[in-house]
Write a protein that holds these residues in place. Structure first.
Motif, mmCIF file in Angstrom:
data_model
loop_
_atom_site.group_PDB
_atom_site.id
_atom_site.type_symbol
_atom_site.label_atom_id
_atom_site.label_comp_id
_atom_site.label_asym_id
_atom_site.label_seq_id
_atom_site.Cartn_x
_atom_site.Cartn_y
_atom_site.Cartn_z
ATOM 1 N N VAL A 193 0.847 -1.195 0.000
ATOM 2 C CA VAL A 193 0.000 0.000 0.000
ATOM 3 C C VAL A 193 0.881 1.242 0.000
ATOM 4 N N THR A 194 0.530 2.228 -0.811
ATOM 5 C CA THR A 194 1.241 3.496 -0.803
ATOM 6 C C THR A 194 0.330 4.604 -1.317
ATOM 7 N N HIS A 195 0.610 5.840 -0.868
ATOM 8 C CA HIS A 195 -0.060 6.999 -1.471
ATOM 9 C C HIS A 195 0.941 7.800 -2.296
ATOM 10 N N ASP A 196 2.173 7.278 -2.382
ATOM 11 C CA ASP A 196 3.267 7.940 -3.089
ATOM 12 C C ASP A 196 3.311 7.434 -4.531
ATOM 13 N N GLN A 197 2.946 8.311 -5.464
ATOM 14 C CA GLN A 197 2.886 7.913 -6.871
ATOM 15 C C GLN A 197 4.239 7.455 -7.401
ATOM 16 N N GLU A 198 5.280 8.182 -7.032
ATOM 17 C CA GLU A 198 6.625 7.837 -7.511
ATOM 18 C C GLU A 198 7.036 6.454 -7.018
ATOM 19 N N GLU A 199 6.726 6.166 -5.765
ATOM 20 C CA GLU A 199 7.055 4.865 -5.191
ATOM 21 C C GLU A 199 6.362 3.735 -5.959
ATOM 22 N N ALA A 200 5.084 3.911 -6.226
ATOM 23 C CA ALA A 200 4.328 2.887 -6.954
ATOM 24 C C ALA A 200 4.870 2.702 -8.364
ATOM 25 N N MET A 201 5.159 3.806 -9.048
ATOM 26 C CA MET A 201 5.610 3.721 -10.432
ATOM 27 C C MET A 201 7.001 3.105 -10.534
ATOM 28 N N GLU A 202 7.844 3.372 -9.539
ATOM 29 C CA GLU A 202 9.218 2.863 -9.571
ATOM 30 C C GLU A 202 9.296 1.384 -9.206
ATOM 31 N N LEU A 203 8.457 0.948 -8.252
ATOM 32 C CA LEU A 203 8.583 -0.393 -7.699
ATOM 33 C C LEU A 203 7.731 -1.452 -8.390
ATOM 34 N N ALA A 204 6.497 -1.109 -8.714
ATOM 35 C CA ALA A 204 5.489 -2.129 -9.010
ATOM 36 C C ALA A 204 5.538 -2.664 -10.440
ATOM 37 N N ASP A 205 5.184 -3.956 -10.563
ATOM 38 C CA ASP A 205 4.913 -4.533 -11.882
ATOM 39 C C ASP A 205 3.537 -4.078 -12.363
#
Length: 370
Positions: A193-205
């Motif tokens: 879970v995250t509210h950080d867009q950059e984190e989601a875009m960098e990490l997730a498949d």
């Protein structure tokens, strides 16, 4: 292990946290639940873990119904934002805790536990710190201990609730890279879970964008950024400019600029809002016929490798942003109160259609030629 959420609804008194949510998470993928506060991300994570029970719907692991199974039966690794480490235990005992509290029948021997803990300490790059206490570690190190503790019980999948939210920017960036490498090594299904867009875009498949208890869009970072399903997704993923205009006879007019569209309902006229990323704004010192509008530079912000300009359109008085490279900014040689010509490209339009043929709001892409 794959996870499938089927028509899940969860209500707390008068508040509906999740509204008929369905979601499929393939085995071995690193998936982000992304959305603003109150969108239902953590509630969904807790339901999957078994920490909450849904009012309606079911939760399947590898096709097997786990909706009513106890959290201990689900074999889930759960990591909280604030680590939840035992302060009175050293790092070794924190990691070993899930193994030592097992029943005598399933509990590993002391030598096996010792070997496993030291193996995990090496995996999370904390070997040599087994006898320290949580208070003697940095925030990033404590979060890695929490991850090692979750992995010690050999979970079928890993659930992370805002895992880096309490850390400063530099540590978050380091841990993102580390988690990605860990995922590649282990091949576990990881949902975070995250509210950080950059984190989601960098990490997730895959990224699951949520809002007000519903899933707005699921897709790869590239797909949801370049092809957002609706205005909420477009606005939530990074900075965006809004331009107000009208669509009529298959054309959209934004002040003095006019473009052909793919809007199939030629008759009538609808208000439309154009969405455009600041880095897609093209600036020049001379007009481009039919595709550019005049704007005044109101403010210049130097932000490391990029320059952000606050601009004011002279035809509609709308404020918007442009992002340039340092090189392009130097070539233009503009300053506050300079007049520039703005070419609008890569626009997507949101149209509130009330016709029977299109009863729901529709996203209309604008394709602009050279």
């Amino acid at each position: 292990m794959s996870i499938e959420v089927v028509n899940i609804t969860k209500t707390y008194k008068n508040f509906t946290a999740l509204k008929d949510v369905s979601l499929h998470i393939p085995e071995g993928e690193l998936v982000a639940l992304l959305g603003p506060s109150g969108s239902g991300k953590t509630t969904l994570l807790r339901l999957i873990a078994g920490l909450e029970q849904p009012d309606q719907g079911s939760i399947l692991f590898n096709g097997e119904d786990n909706t009513n199974r106890d959290v201990r039966e689900r074999q889930v690794g759960f990591v909280f934002q604030h680590y939840a480490l035992f302060r009175h235990m050293n790092i070794f005992d924190n990691i070993a805790f899930g193994l030592t509290v097992r029943s005598r029948k399933t509990r590993p021997g002391k030598a096996e536990i010792r070997e496993k803990v030291h193996s995990l300490l090496k995996l999370v790059q904390l070997d040599g710190l087994a006898h320290r206490y949580p208070s003697q570690l940095s925030g990033g190190q404590r979060q890695r201990v929490a991850l090692a503790r979750a992995l010690a019980v050999e979970p079928k999948f890993l659930l992370l609730d805002e895992p880096f939210g309490a850390l400063d920017t530099k540590v978050r960036q380091e841990l993102r890279r580390w988690l990605r490498q860990l995922h590649e090594k282990l091949g576990l299904t990881i949902l975070f879970v995250t509210h950080d867009q950059e984190e989601a875009m960098e990490l997730a498949d895959q990224v699951v964008v949520m809002n007000e208890g519903r899933v707005e869009q699921v897709g790869s970072p590239e797909v949801i950024y370049n092809h957002p399903a609706n205005p909420f997704v477009y606005s939530f993923l990074g900075r965006v400019n809004l331009f107000r205009g009208r669509i009529r006879d298959g054309k959209v007019q934004l002040g003095e600029a006019e473009f052909e569209t793919e809007w199939t309902h030629k008759a009538g006229e609808w208000p439309a809002i154009g969405y455009m990323r600041p880095h897609d704004v093209e600036l020049s010192l001379t007009p481009v016929e039919g595709q550019s509008v005049m704007a005044e530079v109101r403010h210049v912000s130097l932000l490391g490798p990029i320059v952000r300009l606050d601009l004011k359109r002279l035809d509609t008085q709308e404020m918007f942003e442009a992002e340039l490279t340092r090189q392009r900014y130097a070539e233009l040689d503009v300053e506050e109160k300079s007049i520039v010509y703005v070419t609008l490209r890569n626009l997507s339009f949101y149209v509130e259609s009330q016709t029977p043929a299109a009863p729901k709001p529709t996203f209309v892409p604008i394709h602009i030629g050279s």
